[in-house]
Scaffold this active site. Sequence first.
Site, PDB file in Angstrom:
ATOM      1  N   ASP A   1      -0.325  -4.234  12.441  1.00  0.00           N
ATOM      2  CA  ASP A   1       0.235  -4.506  11.114  1.00  0.00           C
ATOM      3  C   ASP A   1       0.577  -5.987  11.021  1.00  0.00           C
ATOM      4  OD1 ASP A   1       2.239  -4.881   8.988  1.00  0.00           O
ATOM      5  OD2 ASP A   1       2.066  -2.708   8.784  1.00  0.00           O
TER       6      ASP A   1
ATOM      7  N   ASP B   1       4.237  -6.889   9.853  1.00  0.00           N
ATOM      8  CA  ASP B   1       5.249  -6.608  10.875  1.00  0.00           C
ATOM      9  C   ASP B   1       5.159  -7.609  12.029  1.00  0.00           C
ATOM     10  OD1 ASP B   1       6.426  -4.513   9.572  1.00  0.00           O
ATOM     11  OD2 ASP B   1       5.185  -2.985  10.528  1.00  0.00           O
TER      12      ASP B   1
ATOM     13  N   ARG C   1       0.863  -1.186   0.000  1.00  0.00           N
ATOM     14  CA  ARG C   1       0.000   0.000   0.000  1.00  0.00           C
ATOM     15  C   ARG C   1       0.887   1.218   0.000  1.00  0.00           C
ATOM     16  NH1 ARG C   1      -4.698   0.105   4.464  1.00  0.00           N
ATOM     17  NH2 ARG C   1      -2.926   0.228   5.857  1.00  0.00           N
TER      18      ARG C   1
HETATM   19  C1  PRP Z   1      -1.400  -5.114   4.507  1.00  0.00           C
HETATM   20  C2  PRP Z   1      -2.226  -6.376   4.484  1.00  0.00           C
HETATM   21  C3  PRP Z   1      -2.978  -6.247   3.193  1.00  0.00           C
HETATM   22  C4  PRP Z   1      -3.217  -4.762   3.112  1.00  0.00           C
HETATM   23  C5  PRP Z   1      -4.626  -4.508   3.499  1.00  0.00           C
HETATM   24  O1  PRP Z   1      -0.294  -5.226   3.721  1.00  0.00           O
HETATM   25  O2  PRP Z   1      -1.455  -7.537   4.566  1.00  0.00           O
HETATM   26  O3  PRP Z   1      -2.254  -6.698   2.071  1.00  0.00           O
HETATM   27  O4  PRP Z   1      -2.334  -4.138   4.035  1.00  0.00           O
HETATM   28  O5  PRP Z   1      -4.948  -3.193   3.351  1.00  0.00           O
HETATM   29  P1  PRP Z   1      -5.977  -2.662   2.256  1.00  0.00           P
HETATM   30  O6  PRP Z   1      -7.191  -3.536   2.369  1.00  0.00           O
HETATM   31  O7  PRP Z   1      -6.251  -1.253   2.704  1.00  0.00           O
HETATM   32  O8  PRP Z   1      -5.333  -2.723   0.921  1.00  0.00           O
HETATM   33  P2  PRP Z   1       0.790  -4.085   3.594  1.00  0.00           P
HETATM   34  O9  PRP Z   1       0.452  -3.183   2.455  1.00  0.00           O
HETATM   35  O10 PRP Z   1       1.005  -3.429   4.926  1.00  0.00           O
HETATM   36  O11 PRP Z   1       2.076  -4.873   3.133  1.00  0.00           O
HETATM   37  P3  PRP Z   1       2.905  -6.050   3.881  1.00  0.00           P
HETATM   38  O12 PRP Z   1       2.080  -7.295   3.818  1.00  0.00           O
HETATM   39  O13 PRP Z   1       4.129  -6.144   3.057  1.00  0.00           O
HETATM   40  O14 PRP Z   1       3.173  -5.622   5.299  1.00  0.00           O
HETATM   41  N1  URA Z   2      -2.890  -3.826   7.045  1.00  0.00           N
HETATM   42  C1  URA Z   2      -2.581  -4.366   8.235  1.00  0.00           C
HETATM   43  O1  URA Z   2      -1.618  -5.126   8.358  1.00  0.00           O
HETATM   44  N2  URA Z   2      -3.345  -4.067   9.285  1.00  0.00           N
HETATM   45  C2  URA Z   2      -4.410  -3.256   9.194  1.00  0.00           C
HETATM   46  O2  URA Z   2      -5.091  -3.021  10.212  1.00  0.00           O
HETATM   47  C3  URA Z   2      -4.708  -2.697   7.942  1.00  0.00           C
HETATM   48  C4  URA Z   2      -3.942  -3.012   6.879  1.00  0.00           C
END
Ligand code: PRP
Ligand code: URA
Length: 209
Positions: A200, A203, A104
Amino acid sequence: MDNLFVFDHPLIQHKISLLRDKRTTTKEFRELVSEVAMLMAYEVTRDLPLKEIEVETPVAIAKTRVLAGKKFALVPILRAGLGMVDGMLNLMPMAKVGHIGLYRDPVTLEPVEYYCKLPDDAVERDIVVLDPMLATGGSASAAVGFLKQRGVKNIKFMCLIAAPTGIERLHRDHPDVPIFCAAVDERLNDHAYIVPGLGDAGDRLFGTK
Ligand code: PRP
Ligand code: URA
């Protein structure tokens, strides 16, 4: 709501509560995500077709049923979706695994694709897209869109926690895609994090913060 399946099984609810707890360690978090994914796999595969076969037991011939060879693939959204793969594979060792990398954009909150590798025969397979969090729905909708552009037709989306905004967005953009989740939370905060959520997911899975 049509096409939304919320799993209220006690074991799933118990483990989701542990996942939400900020004191849960990375190791425990990883194990719990995998366990919940395995329990959810049980329901997500409920409509798999069966065929009748005969096997010889030590006593007699049994007419019995096995999976009818339906082709399946799991597609985790990187990174956090990776945490759900092993649990699913425990129940579906025959599944192939593709990967979609999305992040994102922290300013626009729009998903950016940085990786996509699918099984060669992905178009012939039923696909389950995996991501623990459905927040704005941007990532899930984009991932499903990328799969459809590549010709994939039968897609399910499976997450742990969903926000109403994400459910609406995915249903609006892809009404044919059923959503399976373990909890529907209240809302998003100003940073598009799910409230109360679990923080998150990436993380917490990989210990990056
Ligand atoms: C998180 C999660 C989803 C997304 C959800 O990933 O794992 O993929 O956010 O949010 P949305 O519905 O608003 O799109 P992130 O973008 O933080 O990446 P990561 O998995 O690499 O931490
Ligand atoms: N992605 C995450 O990992 N957590 C949230 O709450 C929203 C988006």
